[in-house]
Design an enzyme around this catalytic site. Sequence first.
Site, PDB file in Angstrom:
ATOM      1  N   ARG A  61      29.388   7.865  42.159  1.00  0.00           N
ATOM      2  CA  ARG A  61      30.704   6.862  42.014  1.00  0.00           C
ATOM      3  C   ARG A  61      31.999   7.673  42.070  1.00  0.00           C
ATOM      4  O   ARG A  61      32.995   7.433  42.986  1.00  0.00           O
ATOM      5  CB  ARG A  61      30.610   5.999  40.824  1.00  0.00           C
ATOM      6  CG  ARG A  61      29.867   4.780  40.857  1.00  0.00           C
ATOM      7  CD  ARG A  61      29.327   4.497  39.723  1.00  0.00           C
ATOM      8  NE  ARG A  61      28.240   5.502  39.263  1.00  0.00           N
ATOM      9  CZ  ARG A  61      27.046   5.413  39.806  1.00  0.00           C
ATOM     10  NH1 ARG A  61      26.627   4.493  40.376  1.00  0.00           N
ATOM     11  NH2 ARG A  61      26.235   6.458  39.302  1.00  0.00           N
ATOM     12  N   THR A  62      31.997   8.738  41.093  1.00  0.00           N
ATOM     13  CA  THR A  62      33.275   9.301  40.868  1.00  0.00           C
ATOM     14  C   THR A  62      33.666  10.232  42.116  1.00  0.00           C
ATOM     15  O   THR A  62      34.928   9.947  42.362  1.00  0.00           O
ATOM     16  CB  THR A  62      33.065  10.266  39.745  1.00  0.00           C
ATOM     17  OG1 THR A  62      32.650   9.515  38.498  1.00  0.00           O
ATOM     18  CG2 THR A  62      34.645  10.899  39.209  1.00  0.00           C
ATOM     19  N   LYS A  90      29.285  33.861  43.218  1.00  0.00           N
ATOM     20  CA  LYS A  90      29.370  35.374  43.360  1.00  0.00           C
ATOM     21  C   LYS A  90      30.160  35.662  41.870  1.00  0.00           C
ATOM     22  O   LYS A  90      30.575  36.909  41.970  1.00  0.00           O
ATOM     23  CB  LYS A  90      30.243  35.439  44.525  1.00  0.00           C
ATOM     24  CG  LYS A  90      29.507  35.039  45.944  1.00  0.00           C
ATOM     25  CD  LYS A  90      30.336  35.595  47.035  1.00  0.00           C
ATOM     26  CE  LYS A  90      30.280  34.616  48.307  1.00  0.00           C
ATOM     27  NZ  LYS A  90      31.380  34.755  49.218  1.00  0.00           N
ATOM     28  N   ARG A 111      34.731  18.414  38.339  1.00  0.00           N
ATOM     29  CA  ARG A 111      33.725  17.957  37.420  1.00  0.00           C
ATOM     30  C   ARG A 111      32.973  19.170  37.437  1.00  0.00           C
ATOM     31  O   ARG A 111      32.619  20.116  38.396  1.00  0.00           O
ATOM     32  CB  ARG A 111      33.029  16.823  38.071  1.00  0.00           C
ATOM     33  CG  ARG A 111      31.638  16.821  37.126  1.00  0.00           C
ATOM     34  CD  ARG A 111      30.907  15.731  37.568  1.00  0.00           C
ATOM     35  NE  ARG A 111      31.418  14.302  37.201  1.00  0.00           N
ATOM     36  CZ  ARG A 111      30.989  13.050  37.339  1.00  0.00           C
ATOM     37  NH1 ARG A 111      29.595  12.673  37.870  1.00  0.00           N
ATOM     38  NH2 ARG A 111      31.512  12.015  36.952  1.00  0.00           N
ATOM     39  N   HIS A 139      36.038  12.098  30.350  1.00  0.00           N
ATOM     40  CA  HIS A 139      35.694  11.585  31.626  1.00  0.00           C
ATOM     41  C   HIS A 139      36.993  10.494  31.507  1.00  0.00           C
ATOM     42  O   HIS A 139      36.812   9.218  31.765  1.00  0.00           O
ATOM     43  CB  HIS A 139      34.620  10.911  31.728  1.00  0.00           C
ATOM     44  CG  HIS A 139      34.210  10.435  33.217  1.00  0.00           C
ATOM     45  ND1 HIS A 139      35.211  10.642  34.095  1.00  0.00           N
ATOM     46  CD2 HIS A 139      33.050  10.074  33.635  1.00  0.00           C
ATOM     47  CE1 HIS A 139      34.642  10.347  35.321  1.00  0.00           C
ATOM     48  NE2 HIS A 139      33.371   9.924  34.917  1.00  0.00           N
TER      49      HIS A 139
HETATM   50  C1  NCD Z   1      29.180   9.004  33.916  1.00  0.00           C
HETATM   51  C2  NCD Z   1      29.341  10.522  33.895  1.00  0.00           C
HETATM   52  O1  NCD Z   1      29.216  11.399  34.875  1.00  0.00           O
HETATM   53  O2  NCD Z   1      29.552  10.751  32.765  1.00  0.00           O
HETATM   54  N1  NCD Z   1      29.090   8.686  35.313  1.00  0.00           N
HETATM   55  C3  NCD Z   1      30.074   8.320  36.038  1.00  0.00           C
HETATM   56  O3  NCD Z   1      31.055   9.128  36.524  1.00  0.00           O
HETATM   57  N2  NCD Z   1      29.941   7.009  36.395  1.00  0.00           N
HETATM   58  C4  NCD Z   1      28.039   8.428  33.176  1.00  0.00           C
HETATM   59  C5  NCD Z   1      26.630   9.117  33.315  1.00  0.00           C
HETATM   60  O4  NCD Z   1      26.282   9.834  34.035  1.00  0.00           O
HETATM   61  O5  NCD Z   1      25.974   8.559  32.248  1.00  0.00           O
END
Ligand code: NCD
Length: 327
Positions: A61-62, A90, A111, A139
């Site tokens: 999703r993100t 590396k 991320r 997040h």
């Molecule tokens: C979340 C995450 O990556 O922290 N997912 C997301 O971005 N929608 C929640 C999760 O992984 O449980």
Amino acid sequence: MALTGRDLVSILDVSNDEITLVLDTAEQMATALGWEESTEQQPLAPLDRILATLFFEPSTRTRMSFESAMLRLGGSVISMADAKASSAAKGESLADTARIVSAYCDIIVCRHPETGSAQALAEAASVPVINAGDGHNEHPTQTLTDLFCLRRHKGTLEGLRAGLCGDLRYGRTVHSLAPALARLGCEIIFISPPALVMPEEVTAKVQELGGAEPEVTDDLPAALDGLDMLYMTRIQQERFADPAEYKKYQGVYVLDEKLMKKAPEDMIVLHPLPRVDEIALEIDDDPRAVYFEQARGGVPVRMALIALLLGIVEETQSGKHSGLVEP
Ligand code: NCD
């Protein structure tokens, strides 16, 4: 409160007023996307800006909603397809990666499995950096997406009663959401097994920002009473050092029809997704289950955030580029 040129590492990097600005702008984006029945999706015009996504952890999703958001704005996206294929493998430091990638794009979304990685990246980068999850820490764009959905359903963000349930120890979404809700004057109830309670530093932030002591329980059925919103989360399997430890908590909470019968009529259910087993499929059709709509909101919210950090909201509103032409 210009957001132009800023980073978003923690949800507390933005004030309540700035959150309102992002959500109001996201509403305009949703209109431009044709979400309202009265409007059609506007055609796209090119935007001469590039977004880079650096994902060192899995994401559906993100990452895809960020990429979709930039493309919907008319911009372009470059991605590090797989961290294993990048120079990190590396031994390149994140700071060096940030310096290099800054030269290739106008904004970075990152991320990474380590707490503090987004901050390190932001310090070294010369373009805005958005934290899309740094380990179990934060997040913030998920929180903006959560608040967008919550405000649409409740008409306000202030003074609501919110239950946060599941893996509060390792779940980064709730580490951003809880302080934001506290600062908005919401009552918060933390629902988790004793071993997965909210970390002390997050609880301390909540107390400092909200004044009120958050309630703590492991009893989901008892906590449902009076809730405006229940935020379910999955047990974060990948953060457990010992797989046997994870097994102990697997399935500890399952929101099902029986529990939904007990829940308030106007309580909405949010979940950042992915869901594992904590929400039974049988409640997907319950009108209070709004998690798929919540995920859909990730696009207009991230469009708004990108446009604000790039300082192009006025341009988008005047229709100078992209499809965001005034009706
Ligand atoms: C979340 C995450 O990556 O922290 N997912 C997301 O971005 N929608 C929640 C999760 O992984 O449980």
